[in-house]
Motif scaffolding. Structure first.
Motif, PDB file in Angstrom:
ATOM      1  N   TYR A   1      -9.077  -1.603   8.292  1.00 38.69           N
ATOM      2  CA  TYR A   1      -7.707  -1.319   7.885  1.00 38.69           C
ATOM      3  C   TYR A   1      -6.958  -0.793   9.102  1.00 38.69           C
ATOM      4  O   TYR A   1      -7.523  -0.095   9.947  1.00 38.69           O
ATOM      5  CB  TYR A   1      -7.655  -0.274   6.775  1.00 38.69           C
ATOM      6  N   ARG A   2      -5.659  -1.111   9.147  1.00 37.36           N
ATOM      7  CA  ARG A   2      -4.796  -0.629  10.228  1.00 37.36           C
ATOM      8  C   ARG A   2      -3.465  -0.199   9.590  1.00 37.36           C
ATOM      9  O   ARG A   2      -2.877  -0.954   8.804  1.00 37.36           O
ATOM     10  CB  ARG A   2      -4.556  -1.737  11.256  1.00 37.36           C
ATOM     11  N   LEU A   3      -3.005   1.005   9.931  1.00 37.70           N
ATOM     12  CA  LEU A   3      -1.762   1.480   9.334  1.00 37.70           C
ATOM     13  C   LEU A   3      -1.040   2.439  10.272  1.00 37.70           C
ATOM     14  O   LEU A   3      -1.629   3.015  11.189  1.00 37.70           O
ATOM     15  CB  LEU A   3      -2.029   2.149   7.979  1.00 37.70           C
ATOM     16  N   LYS A   4       0.262   2.592  10.011  1.00 34.89           N
ATOM     17  CA  LYS A   4       1.114   3.564  10.694  1.00 34.89           C
ATOM     18  C   LYS A   4       1.973   4.253   9.639  1.00 34.89           C
ATOM     19  O   LYS A   4       2.392   3.614   8.659  1.00 34.89           O
ATOM     20  CB  LYS A   4       2.021   2.893  11.733  1.00 34.89           C
TER      21      LYS A   4
ATOM     22  N   GLU B   1      -0.935   4.595  15.523  1.00 39.86           N
ATOM     23  CA  GLU B   1      -1.761   3.670  14.755  1.00 39.86           C
ATOM     24  C   GLU B   1      -3.076   4.318  14.342  1.00 39.86           C
ATOM     25  O   GLU B   1      -3.734   5.001  15.123  1.00 39.86           O
ATOM     26  CB  GLU B   1      -2.031   2.413  15.587  1.00 39.86           C
ATOM     27  N   ILE B   2      -3.452   4.101  13.092  1.00 42.73           N
ATOM     28  CA  ILE B   2      -4.740   4.538  12.561  1.00 42.73           C
ATOM     29  C   ILE B   2      -5.536   3.293  12.207  1.00 42.73           C
ATOM     30  O   ILE B   2      -5.042   2.404  11.509  1.00 42.73           O
ATOM     31  CB  ILE B   2      -4.564   5.414  11.312  1.00 42.73           C
ATOM     32  N   GLU B   3      -6.760   3.228  12.687  1.00 41.37           N
ATOM     33  CA  GLU B   3      -7.614   2.073  12.445  1.00 41.37           C
ATOM     34  C   GLU B   3      -8.989   2.571  12.023  1.00 41.37           C
ATOM     35  O   GLU B   3      -9.561   3.463  12.640  1.00 41.37           O
ATOM     36  CB  GLU B   3      -7.712   1.216  13.709  1.00 41.37           C
ATOM     37  N   PHE B   4      -9.539   2.005  10.959  1.00 41.37           N
ATOM     38  CA  PHE B   4     -10.847   2.446  10.490  1.00 41.37           C
ATOM     39  C   PHE B   4     -11.527   1.305   9.741  1.00 41.37           C
ATOM     40  O   PHE B   4     -10.902   0.315   9.358  1.00 41.37           O
ATOM     41  CB  PHE B   4     -10.719   3.674   9.583  1.00 41.37           C
ATOM     42  N   THR B   5     -12.838   1.459   9.544  1.00 41.69           N
ATOM     43  CA  THR B   5     -13.623   0.464   8.829  1.00 41.69           C
ATOM     44  C   THR B   5     -14.332   1.109   7.664  1.00 41.69           C
ATOM     45  O   THR B   5     -14.659   2.303   7.700  1.00 41.69           O
ATOM     46  CB  THR B   5     -14.658  -0.197   9.752  1.00 41.69           C
ATOM     47  N   LEU B   6     -14.565   0.339   6.613  1.00 40.39           N
ATOM     48  CA  LEU B   6     -15.240   0.832   5.408  1.00 40.39           C
ATOM     49  C   LEU B   6     -16.544   0.095   5.136  1.00 40.39           C
ATOM     50  O   LEU B   6     -17.018   0.081   4.003  1.00 40.39           O
ATOM     51  CB  LEU B   6     -14.309   0.709   4.197  1.00 40.39           C
TER      52      LEU B   6
ATOM     53  N   ALA C   1       0.842  -1.200   0.000  1.00 43.26           N
ATOM     54  CA  ALA C   1       0.000   0.000   0.000  1.00 43.26           C
ATOM     55  C   ALA C   1       0.872   1.242   0.000  1.00 43.26           C
ATOM     56  O   ALA C   1       2.010   1.230   0.474  1.00 43.26           O
ATOM     57  CB  ALA C   1      -0.934  -0.002   1.207  1.00 43.26           C
ATOM     58  N   GLN C   2       0.304   2.329  -0.531  1.00 41.04           N
ATOM     59  CA  GLN C   2       0.985   3.620  -0.585  1.00 41.04           C
ATOM     60  C   GLN C   2       0.001   4.699  -0.165  1.00 41.04           C
ATOM     61  O   GLN C   2      -1.161   4.703  -0.572  1.00 41.04           O
ATOM     62  CB  GLN C   2       1.502   3.905  -1.994  1.00 41.04           C
TER      63      GLN C   2
ATOM     64  N   THR D   1       4.794   2.371   7.693  1.00 38.48           N
ATOM     65  CA  THR D   1       5.608   1.416   8.439  1.00 38.48           C
ATOM     66  C   THR D   1       4.792   0.203   8.866  1.00 38.48           C
ATOM     67  O   THR D   1       5.353  -0.785   9.326  1.00 38.48           O
ATOM     68  CB  THR D   1       6.204   2.101   9.679  1.00 38.48           C
ATOM     69  N   GLN D   2       3.472   0.293   8.730  1.00 34.48           N
ATOM     70  CA  GLN D   2       2.591  -0.843   9.019  1.00 34.48           C
ATOM     71  C   GLN D   2       1.331  -0.708   8.178  1.00 34.48           C
ATOM     72  O   GLN D   2       0.807   0.393   8.006  1.00 34.48           O
ATOM     73  CB  GLN D   2       2.197  -0.893  10.498  1.00 34.48           C
ATOM     74  N   PHE D   3       0.893  -1.823   7.599  1.00 41.91           N
ATOM     75  CA  PHE D   3      -0.368  -1.824   6.848  1.00 41.91           C
ATOM     76  C   PHE D   3      -0.987  -3.203   6.957  1.00 41.91           C
ATOM     77  O   PHE D   3      -0.342  -4.209   6.653  1.00 41.91           O
ATOM     78  CB  PHE D   3      -0.141  -1.467   5.381  1.00 41.91           C
TER      79      PHE D   3
END
Length: 422
Positions: A289-292, A324-329, A169-170, A264-266
């Motif tokens: 989704y979870r990302l940093k 950390e960012i966490e969200f749902t779609l 991911a980008q 750094t995390q996906f």
């Protein structure tokens, strides 16, 4: 827009430095007074967005300031000859009242007309029927300074795009700078601020027609686009600066490339965030989704693309570097769960109130996709003392299940819960 003796023509570009925040902007304009007065004239559209009590002079001492509303351009033509278009001809008439466009024709008859049917010997300014606001400062002595004020009419916001695929991911971002007034700005220096900044004064909502024009507006195709550089942190605010001057047209949105942070995390997973209930439940898991990221991220909208297709949109909050960012779609109908609860034991006091209960909670996950899916459940529990699988939990206890569900497969997981309110 600012002069020492007279006002510039309304709608002309205003050279200024802009410090743009998410919900307002500080406008800073250099001024010079040749005498002991300084007159500032703002179009009504610009004045409408100004936050009351924020006009000030920086670097110039003044003994008083008087604000008044000036007559509009059309009022200056009262008693003079204008021309009325009728039946393909232009008839000279006298403008009697600008307020309701009352005219008198050559026969001495009075009537009201429409502005678009009038013709003039000189080109009218922008918004000729709108008044202007004038602020006159009385100064002890001449000098140079900076006029400053806050306006709700110029704002900015980042918007992110997360492009995900089989190879990873980008994350990238754009910055939208909006000008919702009829006043263009020739911006010398621009700073963007992100963070929680409160100012006094009620927000002034932009009219819907004005907003639609702003979203449709585009900058000149041949202008040299500035770059956005980070200036670091200021008391909890994120600071950015544009590298070169630029033009912010009236009723426009200027969009510039912003950030390209490295992830750094996906992770993608099917998730459920819920609260404990002794009742049996079931349903579908959601697409999480979870990302940093390796740098600070101002809050903004986020569009997710999976293999080039839109997968959903959400918003992300102000996020520190590495947080950390966490969200749902939304729901994933291919990943379902069945949750059953068995009461293992229950202890009551002398009054018959349940004081301590032990439950066995079982989840059955079913994946109908042709690929494996990571499933995660967080079940929050209330009570004075909580034990999960024999381990005492502290504040805000929660049971967590993490499991890989094979393609077209099924997995069962359980945990034991003790709720002690004695």
């Amino acid at each position: 827009m600012v002069t020492a003796a007279l006002a510039l023509t309304l709608g002309t570009a205003s050279a200024a430095d802009l410090r743009i925040y998410p919900s307002f902007t500080e406008v800073r304009e250099p001024v010079r007074a040749a005498g002991n007065t300084l007159t500032v004239t703002l179009p009504e559209a610009a004045w409408a967005g100004l936050i009351p009590g924020t006009l000030d002079l920086d670097g110039l001492t003044f003994s008083s300031a008087v604000q008044r509303q000036e007559a509009n351009w059309l009022a200056s033509l009262e008693g003079k000859t204008v021309y009325l278009k009728e039946d393909g001809t232009a008839e000279p008439v006298t403008l009697i009242r600008a307020r309701d466009l009352l005219v008198r024709d050559a026969q001495g008859r009075y009537r009201t007309v429409r502005f678009e049917d009038l013709m003039f010997d000189a080109p009218p300014p922008l918004n000729p029927q709108s008044p202007s606001q004038t602020l006159t400062f009385t100064l002890p002595q001449p000098g140079a300074g900076t006029l400053t004020y806050l306006t709700r009419a110029v704002t900015w916001a980042p918007r992110y795009t997360l492009k995900a695929g089989t190879g990873g991911a980008q994350l990238s971002a754009l910055a939208d700078i909006r000008n919702m007034t009829d006043l263009p700005y020739e911006v010398k220096g621009t700073e963007l601020y992100a963070g929680d900044v409160e100012v006094q004064g009620q927000p002034v909502p932009a009219p819907m027609a004005l907003e639609s024009r702003a979203m449709a507006g585009t900058a000149s195709a041949d202008f040299a686009a500035p770059k956005i550089n980070s200036l670091g942190e200021l008391r909890g605010l994120y600071r950015y600066a544009l590298s070169t001057p630029f033009t912010l047209p009236a009723n426009s949105t200027v969009t510039l490339p912003f950030l390209t942070p490295k992830l750094t995390q996906f992770e993608r997973y099917a998730g459920l965030d819920t609260y404990f209930t002794p009742q049996n439940t079931g349903g579908t898991l959601s697409r999480f989704y979870r990302l940093k990221a390796d740098e600070r991220l101002p809050g903004g909208s986020l569009t997710v693309r999976e293999e080039g297709r839109i997968a959903g949109q959400t918003t992300i909050p102000e996020t520190a570097k590495g947080a950390e960012i966490e969200f749902t779609l939304g729901n994933d109908p291919d990943v379902r769960y069945t949750r059953t609860v068995q009461t293992v034991s229950s202890e009551k006091n002398a009054q018959g109130n349940v004081m301590k209960s032990t439950y066995k909670v079982t989840y059955v996950f079913e994946n109908s996709k042709d690929r494996p899916v990571r499933a995660e459940v967080t079940e929050r529990i209330g009570g004075r003392r909580i034990l999960i699988d024999g381990v005492a939990k502290g504040q805000n206890p929660a049971a967590e299940l993490r499991v890989d569900v094979p393609a077209n497969g099924k997995v069962t997981r359980s945990f034991t819960l003790v709720v002690d309110n004695s």
